[in-house]
Enzyme design. Structure first.
Site, PDB file in Angstrom:
ATOM      1  N   HIS A  72      37.859  -0.620  67.094  1.00  0.00           N
ATOM      2  CA  HIS A  72      37.729  -1.675  66.085  1.00  0.00           C
ATOM      3  C   HIS A  72      39.092  -2.172  65.604  1.00  0.00           C
ATOM      4  O   HIS A  72      39.978  -1.377  65.311  1.00  0.00           O
ATOM      5  CB  HIS A  72      36.922  -1.152  64.891  1.00  0.00           C
ATOM      6  CG  HIS A  72      35.462  -1.063  65.170  1.00  0.00           C
ATOM      7  ND1 HIS A  72      34.521  -0.857  64.194  1.00  0.00           N
ATOM      8  CD2 HIS A  72      34.764  -1.152  66.334  1.00  0.00           C
ATOM      9  CE1 HIS A  72      33.303  -0.844  64.737  1.00  0.00           C
ATOM     10  NE2 HIS A  72      33.432  -0.996  66.040  1.00  0.00           N
ATOM     11  N   PRO A 292      33.850  10.799  51.285  1.00  0.00           N
ATOM     12  CA  PRO A 292      33.882  10.244  52.643  1.00  0.00           C
ATOM     13  C   PRO A 292      34.244   8.762  52.740  1.00  0.00           C
ATOM     14  O   PRO A 292      34.439   8.254  53.850  1.00  0.00           O
ATOM     15  CB  PRO A 292      32.462  10.486  53.165  1.00  0.00           C
ATOM     16  CG  PRO A 292      31.626  10.672  51.959  1.00  0.00           C
ATOM     17  CD  PRO A 292      32.499  11.229  50.891  1.00  0.00           C
ATOM     18  N   LYS A 296      38.500  10.038  55.826  1.00  0.00           N
ATOM     19  CA  LYS A 296      39.741  10.767  56.025  1.00  0.00           C
ATOM     20  C   LYS A 296      39.583  12.262  56.343  1.00  0.00           C
ATOM     21  O   LYS A 296      40.529  12.900  56.815  1.00  0.00           O
ATOM     22  CB  LYS A 296      40.612  10.660  54.751  1.00  0.00           C
ATOM     23  CG  LYS A 296      41.160   9.275  54.525  1.00  0.00           C
ATOM     24  CD  LYS A 296      42.372   9.009  55.389  1.00  0.00           C
ATOM     25  CE  LYS A 296      42.715   7.563  55.542  1.00  0.00           C
ATOM     26  NZ  LYS A 296      42.278   6.936  56.784  1.00  0.00           N
ATOM     27  N   TYR A 384      44.208   3.014  55.444  1.00  0.00           N
ATOM     28  CA  TYR A 384      42.921   3.147  56.117  1.00  0.00           C
ATOM     29  C   TYR A 384      43.096   3.551  57.578  1.00  0.00           C
ATOM     30  O   TYR A 384      42.375   4.419  58.080  1.00  0.00           O
ATOM     31  CB  TYR A 384      42.150   1.824  56.020  1.00  0.00           C
ATOM     32  CG  TYR A 384      40.741   1.883  56.558  1.00  0.00           C
ATOM     33  CD1 TYR A 384      39.701   2.387  55.785  1.00  0.00           C
ATOM     34  CD2 TYR A 384      40.444   1.431  57.846  1.00  0.00           C
ATOM     35  CE1 TYR A 384      38.410   2.443  56.276  1.00  0.00           C
ATOM     36  CE2 TYR A 384      39.155   1.476  58.351  1.00  0.00           C
ATOM     37  CZ  TYR A 384      38.141   1.986  57.560  1.00  0.00           C
ATOM     38  OH  TYR A 384      36.866   2.045  58.057  1.00  0.00           O
TER      39      TYR A 384
HETATM   40  P1  RFL Z   1      34.060  22.086  59.498  1.00  0.00           P
HETATM   41  O1  RFL Z   1      33.738  20.949  60.395  1.00  0.00           O
HETATM   42  O2  RFL Z   1      33.213  22.274  58.288  1.00  0.00           O
HETATM   43  O3  RFL Z   1      34.054  23.419  60.384  1.00  0.00           O
HETATM   44  C1  RFL Z   1      34.138  24.698  59.800  1.00  0.00           C
HETATM   45  C2  RFL Z   1      33.397  25.680  60.693  1.00  0.00           C
HETATM   46  O4  RFL Z   1      33.589  26.996  60.155  1.00  0.00           O
HETATM   47  C3  RFL Z   1      32.359  27.713  60.243  1.00  0.00           C
HETATM   48  N1  RFL Z   1      32.387  28.820  59.258  1.00  0.00           N
HETATM   49  C4  RFL Z   1      32.562  30.126  59.611  1.00  0.00           C
HETATM   50  N2  RFL Z   1      32.696  30.715  60.822  1.00  0.00           N
HETATM   51  C5  RFL Z   1      32.866  32.080  60.847  1.00  0.00           C
HETATM   52  N3  RFL Z   1      32.879  32.844  59.712  1.00  0.00           N
HETATM   53  C6  RFL Z   1      32.732  32.279  58.484  1.00  0.00           C
HETATM   54  N4  RFL Z   1      32.769  33.034  57.388  1.00  0.00           N
HETATM   55  C7  RFL Z   1      32.572  30.860  58.395  1.00  0.00           C
HETATM   56  N5  RFL Z   1      32.409  29.972  57.372  1.00  0.00           N
HETATM   57  C8  RFL Z   1      32.300  28.758  57.910  1.00  0.00           C
HETATM   58  C9  RFL Z   1      31.322  26.640  59.938  1.00  0.00           C
HETATM   59  O5  RFL Z   1      30.034  27.011  60.427  1.00  0.00           O
HETATM   60  C10 RFL Z   1      31.901  25.443  60.674  1.00  0.00           C
HETATM   61  O6  RFL Z   1      31.448  25.373  62.021  1.00  0.00           O
HETATM   62  O7  RFL Z   1      35.570  21.992  58.962  1.00  0.00           O
HETATM   63  P2  RFL Z   1      36.875  21.331  59.604  1.00  0.00           P
HETATM   64  O8  RFL Z   1      37.116  21.804  60.988  1.00  0.00           O
HETATM   65  O9  RFL Z   1      37.931  21.485  58.576  1.00  0.00           O
HETATM   66  O10 RFL Z   1      36.519  19.760  59.743  1.00  0.00           O
HETATM   67  C11 RFL Z   1      36.364  18.944  58.626  1.00  0.00           C
HETATM   68  C12 RFL Z   1      35.384  17.794  58.924  1.00  0.00           C
HETATM   69  O11 RFL Z   1      34.183  18.359  59.415  1.00  0.00           O
HETATM   70  C13 RFL Z   1      35.109  16.925  57.689  1.00  0.00           C
HETATM   71  O12 RFL Z   1      36.285  16.718  56.948  1.00  0.00           O
HETATM   72  C14 RFL Z   1      34.538  15.539  58.082  1.00  0.00           C
HETATM   73  O13 RFL Z   1      33.252  15.654  58.619  1.00  0.00           O
HETATM   74  C15 RFL Z   1      34.501  14.593  56.862  1.00  0.00           C
HETATM   75  N6  RFL Z   1      33.895  13.267  57.156  1.00  0.00           N
HETATM   76  C16 RFL Z   1      34.633  12.282  57.770  1.00  0.00           C
HETATM   77  N7  RFL Z   1      35.894  12.529  58.183  1.00  0.00           N
HETATM   78  C17 RFL Z   1      36.582  11.572  58.877  1.00  0.00           C
HETATM   79  O14 RFL Z   1      37.767  11.828  59.227  1.00  0.00           O
HETATM   80  N8  RFL Z   1      36.023  10.358  59.223  1.00  0.00           N
HETATM   81  C18 RFL Z   1      34.748  10.040  58.834  1.00  0.00           C
HETATM   82  O15 RFL Z   1      34.240   8.974  59.193  1.00  0.00           O
HETATM   83  C19 RFL Z   1      34.010  10.997  58.044  1.00  0.00           C
HETATM   84  N9  RFL Z   1      32.756  10.739  57.640  1.00  0.00           N
HETATM   85  C20 RFL Z   1      32.566  13.021  56.785  1.00  0.00           C
HETATM   86  C21 RFL Z   1      32.020  11.715  57.036  1.00  0.00           C
HETATM   87  C22 RFL Z   1      31.777  14.012  56.193  1.00  0.00           C
HETATM   88  C23 RFL Z   1      30.470  13.724  55.840  1.00  0.00           C
HETATM   89  N10 RFL Z   1      29.690  14.776  55.291  1.00  0.00           N
HETATM   90  C24 RFL Z   1      28.427  15.156  55.832  1.00  0.00           C
HETATM   91  C25 RFL Z   1      30.323  15.776  54.457  1.00  0.00           C
HETATM   92  C26 RFL Z   1      30.726  11.408  56.645  1.00  0.00           C
HETATM   93  C27 RFL Z   1      29.956  12.408  56.018  1.00  0.00           C
HETATM   94  C28 RFL Z   1      28.561  12.020  55.570  1.00  0.00           C
HETATM   95  C1  PHB Z   2      30.659   7.009  59.601  1.00  0.00           C
HETATM   96  O1  PHB Z   2      30.037   8.072  59.452  1.00  0.00           O
HETATM   97  O2  PHB Z   2      30.449   6.242  60.565  1.00  0.00           O
HETATM   98  C2  PHB Z   2      31.669   6.626  58.580  1.00  0.00           C
HETATM   99  C3  PHB Z   2      31.762   7.349  57.399  1.00  0.00           C
HETATM  100  C4  PHB Z   2      32.693   6.955  56.442  1.00  0.00           C
HETATM  101  C5  PHB Z   2      33.490   5.855  56.664  1.00  0.00           C
HETATM  102  C6  PHB Z   2      33.415   5.155  57.859  1.00  0.00           C
HETATM  103  C7  PHB Z   2      32.494   5.538  58.833  1.00  0.00           C
HETATM  104  O3  PHB Z   2      34.372   5.424  55.737  1.00  0.00           O
END
Ligand code: RFL
Ligand code: PHB
Length: 391
Positions: A72, A292, A296, A384
């Site tokens: 994009h 979110p 980031k 961004y």
């Molecule tokens: P994770 O992905 O949570 O992975 C951690 C892993 O550790 C395991 N765990 C354990 N394993 C062994 N022993 C234990 N005691 C443990 N405790 C936990 C867990 O099961 C898991 O598998 O952390 P990590 O690697 O730091 O990654 C972070 C990202 O997952 C998170 O920041 C993003 O998903 C946030 N996020 C977004 N980030 C972006 O950069 N771009 C996006 O578009 C974006 N959109 C989002 C998002 C997060 C969202 N939600 C659901 C919170 C949109 C949403 C809706």
């Molecule tokens: C996505 O899940 O596609 C997503 C989430 C947060 C954003 C952008 C995209 O800011």
């Protein structure tokens, strides 16, 4: 068993670290509490910064991403009934990429396993010790047995609800926290995205975001109260509200289709300082959370790992601990910039239920000030698309 680096968590942070270390011949093991199928199916982030994609490409983790990701150039911000297109590429020379986090996780697990990195699923880390001594220990439970892993260093990549952060002594650790008075209802739908770019909407009824995973799959979010139950939202209600928040003056009609997943995500900003104690290093959501809105979280996890992997490599290749000692300071500089941006974007675009009439008018004026000027658009765009890694 002894390894140089014991990694807790098969998320984006742990998997990238394992890849970067194994390319340098540094031994590591990853422990993961959940099953492989569970982590590979967890729908989360969708937007990758150019810097993340460049790093994944450099370490050989982006082959499928380059075939399947949507590239994009711009995003739209809608407020006061008008859509404003922010040309990210013209303003910064960079793109953003749409490619699901779980797809990256699938790719990274496969590459790490192919490279011979041991990955133990259904192995929950239960205690960390020896952080101040010569070697650290992770106690974990696997297949009904208590086991131990000793290592030179531990990488706590275990996400927000994990034990690594709690291993920092109370006198050393400081938490910074903000909880927002709203949440996001997120849906995944078999429906053509309303446009081929993302649209962030400020609307009197609340924020909405139109995103996607592919030309056939929409990913949309609606601002809802923090204690909202997804069951309160029928498919009809969701599509009607998404159309409403896109704005009455918008000529766009949202294509509807079956909703295949829905869930509510709370919104918070959180930082734990320092990100290192003795032989333990925290990375990703284990150390910090952003709302979110700015997309980031995962990108920040990758940026932490860039700093940590380079510091560990400097130690094992050149026998210097200088970068390891500076890890927390270096990572936190970028973390706070992303925390600031995520808070700013969230505050500009959401309806705060505690805001008075003055706050509401001021918020609209801020949106005009930022998105109505090239200087404002540029500040937004630079943040961004993502600040440089290792800044
Ligand atoms: P994770 O992905 O949570 O992975 C951690 C892993 O550790 C395991 N765990 C354990 N394993 C062994 N022993 C234990 N005691 C443990 N405790 C936990 C867990 O099961 C898991 O598998 O952390 P990590 O690697 O730091 O990654 C972070 C990202 O997952 C998170 O920041 C993003 O998903 C946030 N996020 C977004 N980030 C972006 O950069 N771009 C996006 O578009 C974006 N959109 C989002 C998002 C997060 C969202 N939600 C659901 C919170 C949109 C949403 C809706
Ligand atoms: C996505 O899940 O596609 C997503 C989430 C947060 C954003 C952008 C995209 O800011």
């Amino acid at each position: 068993m002894h390894v140089q680096v014991g990694i807790i968590g098969v998320g984006p942070a742990g998997l990238l670290l394992a890849r970067m270390l194994s390319l340098q011949g540094i031994s590591c093991v990853i422990l993961e509490a959940q099953t492989r199928a569970y982590v590979e199916g967890r729908i989360r982030a969708g937007l990758q910064e150019q810097g993340s994609v460049d790093l994944l490409t450099e370490v050989g983790l982006a082959e499928r991403l380059h075939k399947e990701a949507l590239v994009h150039d711009a995003v739209e911000i809608a407020f006061d009934g008008v859509r404003h297109r922010i040309d990210l590429h013209a303003l910064t020379g960079k793109h953003v990429y749409i490619y699901g986090q779980h797809e990256i996780v699938v790719d990274m697990i496969a590459m790490n396993l192919a490279a011979g990195v041991p990955m133990i699923f259904e192995a929950e880390a239960t205690a960390l010790s020896g952080l101040e001594g010569d070697r650290a220990t992770i106690n974990y439970r696997h297949a009904g047995e208590d086991k131990t892993l000793t290592c030179d260093y531990i990488a706590g990549c275990n996400g927000f609800h994990g034990l690594a952060r709690d291993a920092l002594p109370a006198g050393i650790r400081r938490d910074f926290d903000r909880v927002y008075p709203y949440a996001w209802l997120g849906i995944l739908a078999q429906a053509t995205p309303v446009t081929n770019e993302l649209i962030y909407c400020h609307h009197p009824s609340g924020f909405a975001l139109f995103s996607m995973r592919s030309p056939e799959i929409s990913r949309c979010y609606l601002q809802v109260p923090p204690d909202e139950k997804p069951e309160n939202w029928s498919d009809d209600r969701i599509w009607t509200e998404l159309q409403n928040r896109l704005g009455t003056k918008s000529e766009l009609t949202i294509p509807v289709g079956p909703i295949i997943q829905k869930g509510v995500t709370g919104m918070r900003s959180f930082v734990c300082e320092p990100m290192q104690y003795g032989r333990l290093f925290l990375a990703g959501d284990a150390a910090h959370i952003v709302p979110p809105t700015g997309a980031k979280g995962m990108n920040l996890a990758f940026a932490d790992i860039y700093v940590l992997a380079n510091a560990l490599t400097a130690f094992y290749k050149n026998n210097t601990t200088e970068l390891l000692a500076r890890y927390s300071e270096m990572a936190l500089k970028r973390v706070w910039r992303a925390e600031y941006f995520s808070w700013w974007m969230t505050s500009m675009l959401h309806i705060d239920p505690t805001a008075n009439a003055f706050d509401q008018k001021r918020q609209i004026a801020e949106l005009h000030a930022v998105f109505g000027s090239e200087a404002g658009q540029k500040l937004f765009a630079q943040n961004y698309v993502g600040l440089p890694f290792g800044m």
